[in-house]
Design a protein around this motif. Sequence first.
Motif, PDB file in Angstrom:
ATOM      1  N   ARG A  58      43.389 -42.945   4.220  1.00 14.32           N
ATOM      2  CA  ARG A  58      43.650 -43.782   3.045  1.00 14.32           C
ATOM      3  C   ARG A  58      42.594 -43.537   1.977  1.00 14.32           C
ATOM      4  NH1 ARG A  58      41.645 -48.351   1.045  1.00 14.32           N
ATOM      5  NH2 ARG A  58      42.979 -49.638  -0.257  1.00 14.32           N
ATOM      6  N   GLU A  59      41.324 -43.536   2.391  1.00 15.36           N
ATOM      7  CA  GLU A  59      40.236 -43.309   1.442  1.00 15.36           C
ATOM      8  C   GLU A  59      40.312 -41.905   0.852  1.00 15.36           C
ATOM      9  OE1 GLU A  59      35.435 -43.921   1.150  1.00 15.36           O
ATOM     10  OE2 GLU A  59      36.290 -43.409   3.084  1.00 15.36           O
ATOM     11  N   ALA A  60      40.611 -40.925   1.690  1.00 22.83           N
ATOM     12  CA  ALA A  60      40.718 -39.545   1.215  1.00 22.83           C
ATOM     13  C   ALA A  60      41.837 -39.413   0.191  1.00 22.83           C
ATOM     14  CB  ALA A  60      40.958 -38.606   2.392  1.00 22.83           C
ATOM     15  N   SER A  61      42.959 -40.074   0.444  1.00 18.40           N
ATOM     16  CA  SER A  61      44.065 -39.999  -0.509  1.00 18.40           C
ATOM     17  C   SER A  61      43.723 -40.711  -1.810  1.00 18.40           C
ATOM     18  CB  SER A  61      45.342 -40.575   0.107  1.00 18.40           C
ATOM     19  OG  SER A  61      45.216 -41.953   0.327  1.00 18.40           O
ATOM     20  N   LEU A  62      42.942 -41.774  -1.744  1.00 16.25           N
ATOM     21  CA  LEU A  62      42.502 -42.460  -2.965  1.00 16.25           C
ATOM     22  C   LEU A  62      41.553 -41.581  -3.773  1.00 16.25           C
ATOM     23  CD1 LEU A  62      41.918 -46.089  -1.659  1.00 16.25           C
ATOM     24  CD2 LEU A  62      43.606 -45.373  -3.332  1.00 16.25           C
ATOM     25  N   ILE A  63      40.683 -40.863  -3.089  1.00 18.06           N
ATOM     26  CA  ILE A  63      39.731 -39.995  -3.782  1.00 18.06           C
ATOM     27  C   ILE A  63      40.454 -38.868  -4.512  1.00 18.06           C
ATOM     28  CG2 ILE A  63      37.887 -38.295  -3.413  1.00 18.06           C
ATOM     29  CD1 ILE A  63      36.860 -40.154  -1.177  1.00 18.06           C
ATOM     30  N   GLY A  65      43.712 -38.784  -5.194  1.00 22.20           N
ATOM     31  CA  GLY A  65      44.829 -39.252  -6.016  1.00 22.20           C
ATOM     32  C   GLY A  65      46.179 -38.742  -5.546  1.00 22.20           C
ATOM     33  N   VAL A  66      46.332 -38.588  -4.235  1.00 25.76           N
ATOM     34  CA  VAL A  66      47.602 -38.143  -3.659  1.00 25.76           C
ATOM     35  C   VAL A  66      48.027 -39.128  -2.587  1.00 25.76           C
ATOM     36  CG1 VAL A  66      47.153 -35.684  -4.090  1.00 25.76           C
ATOM     37  CG2 VAL A  66      46.447 -36.686  -1.940  1.00 25.76           C
ATOM     38  N   PRO A  67      49.324 -39.154  -2.242  1.00 25.17           N
ATOM     39  CA  PRO A  67      49.733 -40.000  -1.114  1.00 25.17           C
ATOM     40  C   PRO A  67      49.184 -39.436   0.200  1.00 25.17           C
ATOM     41  CG  PRO A  67      51.650 -38.962  -2.166  1.00 25.17           C
ATOM     42  CD  PRO A  67      50.444 -38.544  -2.931  1.00 25.17           C
ATOM     43  N   THR A  68      49.112 -40.275   1.213  1.00 28.15           N
ATOM     44  CA  THR A  68      48.565 -39.824   2.501  1.00 28.15           C
ATOM     45  C   THR A  68      49.444 -38.758   3.148  1.00 28.15           C
ATOM     46  OG1 THR A  68      49.670 -41.672   3.588  1.00 28.15           O
ATOM     47  CG2 THR A  68      47.357 -41.973   3.011  1.00 28.15           C
ATOM     48  N   THR A  69      50.709 -38.694   2.759  1.00 29.90           N
ATOM     49  CA  THR A  69      51.632 -37.710   3.323  1.00 29.90           C
ATOM     50  C   THR A  69      51.808 -36.495   2.410  1.00 29.90           C
ATOM     51  OG1 THR A  69      53.482 -38.888   2.338  1.00 29.90           O
ATOM     52  CG2 THR A  69      52.883 -39.479   4.598  1.00 29.90           C
ATOM     53  N   ALA A  70      50.905 -36.249   1.499  1.00 30.52           N
ATOM     54  CA  ALA A  70      51.034 -35.150   0.539  1.00 30.52           C
ATOM     55  C   ALA A  70      50.936 -33.800   1.239  1.00 30.52           C
ATOM     56  CB  ALA A  70      49.954 -35.255  -0.519  1.00 30.52           C
ATOM     57  N   LEU A 124      39.873 -33.515   5.319  1.00 31.35           N
ATOM     58  CA  LEU A 124      40.577 -34.489   6.151  1.00 31.35           C
ATOM     59  C   LEU A 124      42.079 -34.450   5.925  1.00 31.35           C
ATOM     60  CD1 LEU A 124      40.113 -36.873   8.175  1.00 31.35           C
ATOM     61  CD2 LEU A 124      40.246 -38.365   6.186  1.00 31.35           C
ATOM     62  N   LEU A 125      42.492 -34.321   4.666  1.00 30.10           N
ATOM     63  CA  LEU A 125      43.928 -34.323   4.364  1.00 30.10           C
ATOM     64  C   LEU A 125      44.594 -32.983   4.665  1.00 30.10           C
ATOM     65  CD1 LEU A 125      44.120 -36.410   1.096  1.00 30.10           C
ATOM     66  CD2 LEU A 125      44.740 -37.104   3.400  1.00 30.10           C
TER      67      LEU A 125
END
Length: 116
Positions: A65-70, A72-77, A113-114
């Motif tokens: 969640r934090e990585a996606s916020l950093i 600016g993408v959804p967690t499933t990107a 991470l993503l």
Amino acid sequence: MATSMIVAGLSIAAVGYAGRYVLRKMPVLSQTMAEAMKNMPKLNSQALANSRYYKGGFESKMTKREASLILGVPTTASKAKVKENFKKIMSVNHPDRGGSPYIAAKINEAKDLLEK
């Protein structure tokens, strides 16, 4: 020559008196400023919730969640979308361009991470 010295002396005296006046009025100015700050409208939580930017700090161990916020993408990107946003964000925050090394490390960590 004498008139220029008199004018210079009067100018210095005027600056001194003006400075003295300002210094004496400072406590009054700071009190009125404090009162003005109390009367300022408060930001409601709804306005903060709708903000484009994440207002919190970093967690001790990065989550998806934090990585996606950093980034600016959804967690499933997809990996391509993560890489694209990583390049945009890193180009602005890179330490060689005046960015913070800590922020750059967090951006790298988020990408790693993503992409797993």
